[in-house]
Scaffold this motif. Structure first.
Motif, PDB file in Angstrom:
ATOM      1  N   PRO A  65      26.835  30.867  42.848  1.00  0.00           N
ATOM      2  CA  PRO A  65      25.639  31.377  43.526  1.00  0.00           C
ATOM      3  C   PRO A  65      26.012  32.607  44.355  1.00  0.00           C
ATOM      4  N   GLU A  66      25.050  33.428  44.649  1.00  0.00           N
ATOM      5  CA  GLU A  66      25.290  34.718  45.308  1.00  0.00           C
ATOM      6  C   GLU A  66      26.141  34.622  46.568  1.00  0.00           C
ATOM      7  N   HIS A  67      25.928  33.630  47.402  1.00  0.00           N
ATOM      8  CA  HIS A  67      26.631  33.561  48.684  1.00  0.00           C
ATOM      9  C   HIS A  67      27.784  32.558  48.700  1.00  0.00           C
ATOM     10  N   HIS A  68      28.249  32.141  47.543  1.00  0.00           N
ATOM     11  CA  HIS A  68      29.359  31.195  47.467  1.00  0.00           C
ATOM     12  C   HIS A  68      30.633  31.873  47.965  1.00  0.00           C
ATOM     13  N   ALA A  69      31.461  31.127  48.687  1.00  0.00           N
ATOM     14  CA  ALA A  69      32.686  31.678  49.272  1.00  0.00           C
ATOM     15  C   ALA A  69      33.627  32.266  48.212  1.00  0.00           C
ATOM     16  N   LEU A  70      33.733  31.632  47.057  1.00  0.00           N
ATOM     17  CA  LEU A  70      34.639  32.130  46.016  1.00  0.00           C
ATOM     18  C   LEU A  70      34.080  33.349  45.281  1.00  0.00           C
ATOM     19  N   GLY A  71      32.789  33.612  45.457  1.00  0.00           N
ATOM     20  CA  GLY A  71      32.167  34.729  44.770  1.00  0.00           C
ATOM     21  C   GLY A  71      32.677  36.090  45.208  1.00  0.00           C
ATOM     22  N   GLN A  72      33.349  36.150  46.315  1.00  0.00           N
ATOM     23  CA  GLN A  72      33.885  37.418  46.815  1.00  0.00           C
ATOM     24  C   GLN A  72      35.276  37.722  46.256  1.00  0.00           C
ATOM     25  N   ASN A  73      35.911  36.739  45.650  1.00  0.00           N
ATOM     26  CA  ASN A  73      37.267  36.922  45.134  1.00  0.00           C
ATOM     27  C   ASN A  73      37.237  37.639  43.782  1.00  0.00           C
ATOM     28  N   PRO A  74      38.069  38.659  43.598  1.00  0.00           N
ATOM     29  CA  PRO A  74      38.108  39.343  42.311  1.00  0.00           C
ATOM     30  C   PRO A  74      38.749  38.487  41.208  1.00  0.00           C
ATOM     31  N   ARG A  75      39.605  37.549  41.603  1.00  0.00           N
ATOM     32  CA  ARG A  75      40.248  36.624  40.660  1.00  0.00           C
ATOM     33  C   ARG A  75      40.190  35.221  41.223  1.00  0.00           C
ATOM     34  N   ILE A  76      39.927  34.286  40.350  1.00  0.00           N
ATOM     35  CA  ILE A  76      39.873  32.879  40.744  1.00  0.00           C
ATOM     36  C   ILE A  76      40.967  32.141  39.980  1.00  0.00           C
ATOM     37  N   ARG A  77      41.749  31.357  40.693  1.00  0.00           N
ATOM     38  CA  ARG A  77      42.764  30.513  40.059  1.00  0.00           C
ATOM     39  C   ARG A  77      42.157  29.138  39.821  1.00  0.00           C
ATOM     40  N   TRP A  78      42.710  28.405  38.884  1.00  0.00           N
ATOM     41  CA  TRP A  78      42.208  27.061  38.610  1.00  0.00           C
ATOM     42  C   TRP A  78      42.243  26.214  39.876  1.00  0.00           C
ATOM     43  N   ALA A  79      43.313  26.349  40.668  1.00  0.00           N
ATOM     44  CA  ALA A  79      43.437  25.561  41.898  1.00  0.00           C
ATOM     45  C   ALA A  79      42.301  25.859  42.873  1.00  0.00           C
ATOM     46  N   ASP A  80      41.752  27.078  42.829  1.00  0.00           N
ATOM     47  CA  ASP A  80      40.639  27.423  43.709  1.00  0.00           C
ATOM     48  C   ASP A  80      39.390  26.596  43.402  1.00  0.00           C
ATOM     49  N   LEU A  81      39.322  26.071  42.201  1.00  0.00           N
ATOM     50  CA  LEU A  81      38.146  25.324  41.756  1.00  0.00           C
ATOM     51  C   LEU A  81      38.266  23.819  41.994  1.00  0.00           C
ATOM     52  N   ALA A  82      39.304  23.417  42.710  1.00  0.00           N
ATOM     53  CA  ALA A  82      39.615  22.004  42.874  1.00  0.00           C
ATOM     54  C   ALA A  82      38.472  21.178  43.435  1.00  0.00           C
ATOM     55  N   ASN A  83      37.672  21.717  44.318  1.00  0.00           N
ATOM     56  CA  ASN A  83      36.612  20.931  44.949  1.00  0.00           C
ATOM     57  C   ASN A  83      35.210  21.344  44.498  1.00  0.00           C
ATOM     58  N   GLU A  84      35.137  22.034  43.377  1.00  0.00           N
ATOM     59  CA  GLU A  84      33.841  22.477  42.860  1.00  0.00           C
ATOM     60  C   GLU A  84      33.282  21.463  41.869  1.00  0.00           C
ATOM     61  N   LYS A  85      31.980  21.485  41.692  1.00  0.00           N
ATOM     62  CA  LYS A  85      31.307  20.627  40.710  1.00  0.00           C
ATOM     63  C   LYS A  85      31.017  21.454  39.471  1.00  0.00           C
ATOM     64  N   PHE A  86      31.195  20.853  38.313  1.00  0.00           N
ATOM     65  CA  PHE A  86      30.963  21.524  37.042  1.00  0.00           C
ATOM     66  C   PHE A  86      29.852  20.801  36.296  1.00  0.00           C
ATOM     67  N   LEU A  87      28.969  21.562  35.721  1.00  0.00           N
ATOM     68  CA  LEU A  87      27.887  21.032  34.912  1.00  0.00           C
ATOM     69  C   LEU A  87      28.169  21.424  33.471  1.00  0.00           C
ATOM     70  N   VAL A  88      28.387  20.430  32.611  1.00  0.00           N
ATOM     71  CA  VAL A  88      28.669  20.694  31.200  1.00  0.00           C
ATOM     72  C   VAL A  88      27.699  19.884  30.345  1.00  0.00           C
ATOM     73  N   PRO A  89      27.297  20.434  29.210  1.00  0.00           N
ATOM     74  CA  PRO A  89      26.371  19.693  28.349  1.00  0.00           C
ATOM     75  C   PRO A  89      27.070  18.508  27.684  1.00  0.00           C
ATOM     76  N   GLN A  90      26.294  17.490  27.332  1.00  0.00           N
ATOM     77  CA  GLN A  90      26.854  16.330  26.645  1.00  0.00           C
ATOM     78  C   GLN A  90      27.061  16.615  25.162  1.00  0.00           C
ATOM     79  N   GLN A  91      26.307  17.549  24.617  1.00  0.00           N
ATOM     80  CA  GLN A  91      26.378  17.876  23.196  1.00  0.00           C
ATOM     81  C   GLN A  91      27.073  19.217  22.996  1.00  0.00           C
ATOM     82  N   GLY A  92      27.217  19.615  21.743  1.00  0.00           N
ATOM     83  CA  GLY A  92      27.795  20.916  21.405  1.00  0.00           C
ATOM     84  C   GLY A  92      29.187  21.077  21.981  1.00  0.00           C
ATOM     85  N   PRO A  93      29.431  22.178  22.663  1.00  0.00           N
ATOM     86  CA  PRO A  93      30.769  22.429  23.181  1.00  0.00           C
ATOM     87  C   PRO A  93      31.093  21.661  24.465  1.00  0.00           C
ATOM     88  N   GLY A  94      30.141  20.899  24.977  1.00  0.00           N
ATOM     89  CA  GLY A  94      30.348  20.185  26.236  1.00  0.00           C
ATOM     90  C   GLY A  94      31.603  19.346  26.303  1.00  0.00           C
TER      91      GLY A  94
END
Length: 118
Positions: A65-94
């Motif tokens: 989202p526009e005002h998310h703290a990580l949105g200001q970083n030019p690069r994101i590491r996997w570890a930076d995403l440790a406490n984030e929620k992910f929404l993935v579909p149940q079908q297709g590539p989910g």
């Protein structure tokens, strides 16, 4: 992919192209049964070794989202995403996306995957 299909249709308007979405297993079964001519998948298809062609290598892109703290970083590491929620579909590539995220975040405490009907 969309651009490629549009260009293909422009060059070969008499060829009927239909796309099918599904898991690796479903697409491999469709290939084996001659129900599809080409399958484009992420990851490896070990049952088809020697008959696969890597098309491209893409970076994973994350959107915030526009005002998310990580949105200001030019690069994101996997570890930076440790406490984030992910929404993935149940079908297709989910399921494949879930596998990728699980592998990349295996050691990151607090990660949460949410499957959703999309």
């Amino acid at each position: 992919m969309h651009t490629t299909l549009v260009e293909y249709h422009r060059r070969f308007p008499d060829v009927d192209v239909r796309t099918v979405d599904g898991s690796h297993e479903r697409l491999l079964c469709a290939l084996a049964g001659n129900a599809v001519d080409v399958a484009i998948m992420t990851g490896q298809a070990t049952a088809w070794d020697g008959r696969v062609l890597p098309l491209w290598s893409e970076r994973v892109i994350v959107a915030f989202p526009e005002h998310h703290a990580l949105g200001q970083n030019p690069r994101i590491r996997w570890a930076d995403l440790a406490n984030e929620k992910f929404l993935v579909p149940q079908q297709g590539p989910g399921p494949e996306l879930e596998g990728l995220l699980t592998a990349k975040l295996r050691h990151a405490v607090g990660s949460l995957l949410i499957s959703a009907e999309i």
